[in-house]
Design a protein around this motif. Sequence first.
Motif, PDB file in Angstrom:
ATOM      1  N   SER A 162       0.827  -1.205   0.000  1.00  0.00           N
ATOM      2  CA  SER A 162       0.000   0.000   0.000  1.00  0.00           C
ATOM      3  C   SER A 162       0.862   1.257   0.000  1.00  0.00           C
TER       4      SER A 162
ATOM      5  N   THR B 115       0.986   4.122  -2.746  1.00  0.00           N
ATOM      6  CA  THR B 115       0.745   5.532  -2.438  1.00  0.00           C
ATOM      7  C   THR B 115       1.483   6.415  -3.436  1.00  0.00           C
TER       8      THR B 115
ATOM      9  N   THR C 219      -0.920   6.867  -6.304  1.00  0.00           N
ATOM     10  CA  THR C 219      -1.990   7.829  -6.074  1.00  0.00           C
ATOM     11  C   THR C 219      -1.453   9.249  -5.943  1.00  0.00           C
TER      12      THR C 219
ATOM     13  N   VAL D  10      -5.987   9.129  -3.033  1.00  0.00           N
ATOM     14  CA  VAL D  10      -5.193   8.874  -1.822  1.00  0.00           C
ATOM     15  C   VAL D  10      -6.086   8.295  -0.734  1.00  0.00           C
TER      16      VAL D  10
ATOM     17  N   ASN E 118      -6.996   4.763  -1.618  1.00  0.00           N
ATOM     18  CA  ASN E 118      -5.875   3.847  -1.395  1.00  0.00           C
ATOM     19  C   ASN E 118      -5.801   3.421   0.068  1.00  0.00           C
ATOM     20  N   ILE E 119      -5.947   4.391   0.964  1.00  0.00           N
ATOM     21  CA  ILE E 119      -5.873   4.104   2.398  1.00  0.00           C
ATOM     22  C   ILE E 119      -7.045   3.237   2.845  1.00  0.00           C
TER      23      ILE E 119
END
Length: 410
Positions: free
Chosen positions: A151, A155, A158, A270, A273-274
Amino acid sequence: MAIPTDGGIAIDAPPKATLKSWFALLSVAIGAFALVTSEFLPVGLLSGVAADLHVSVGTAGLMVTAPGIIAAFAAPLVTVSVGKLDRRILLCLLTLLMVIANLVSAFAPNFTVLVIGRLLLGIGIGGFWATAIALSGRLAPAGVSMGRASSIIFTGVTMATVFGVPLGTWIGDIFGWRATFGITGLLGAIVLLGQLFMLPSLPATSAVRLIDLPHVFRHKYARVGLLGIVFLVTAHFAAYTYVTPFFKVISGFHAELISTLLLVYGLAGVVGNILAGIAASRDIRKTFMMVVLLMGAAMMIFPLFGVTTLGAVLTIALWGLAFGGLPVCANMWMFAAAPEAMESGAAIVVSTFQVGIAVGSLLGGGVVDHLNIPSVMWMGGAFAILALVTLASFGRGLPKTVEAQPVASH
């Protein structure tokens, strides 16, 4: 505790994370940022390149299609051909290739040379992704899961949509598209220096053989995931490649507003993604299906609501939120489906992803040239529906989480 590496050899993880281990992981994430910025720059430069080099907007879309096609082949072929070459050296060589590709594009005298530069970039894209994702476990600091390490690397992807593509679009509007490629090449050179100093030696624990690659397809859930990935990535790039022309031609937005909308898309990515990283650690299949549902909905309503400022903000934010979770979900699905084949599985995912990029942008260009820009959004929505049906119907039984643990070697 002895933990298996991507090559299957057990080594002991260090008791605690070090600053050096974090810098090593971040250097790969920054490399991902530079690479994705390079790959998707044409999204914001299509109109300028088309006008300057006297080609149609649909033809200019080949700047996205060309590297996608090459990357699809490069991912497995680079993985196999490098044998037991130290992965640190490999990552640096691929970053260097990205720098060269951007400089070729910046100084291209015609569209043919520009496409050649993009083809070179495709080799770097395929090789980098297959290598970086497979190494995420070895690069992860102690106590950081492989999913979280992946991840962090994503990042960079993203963040490229947050700052890279909108900033590239802004530079292109002011200084011209050639300056955008040139500056991105300079960024790549800085990234290369950082990797040379930050990455530790990463000797290959085993060489991936060509005969190992088809092994992934023996897993039912791997086949299902790859089919869903290619449908969804095709959907996204058929439509998103032409978001900027839509805003310019259909919505009539000025350049500053378009850059702002692309920034909104990236910021939402972003967050996506989290959130996807957290949700996928609990249930990969349900998380992936939600990503598909949101992305398909955004594409379907985009032609209706993307013509007003408020509507454009809301729909592009929804689209970005969903796409931000796609890379994490795609790779975590494959790791869950074939945990014993991390490196070859990562290569196949990259190839599938790039096939979707190439097919999507190519189909999108044909639809734009022969129909209109809004039609390509509807087509993207249709492919997203195919992806959702595939995952929902045939993905039942996939392990909810990835059981494999990371290895940190610093």
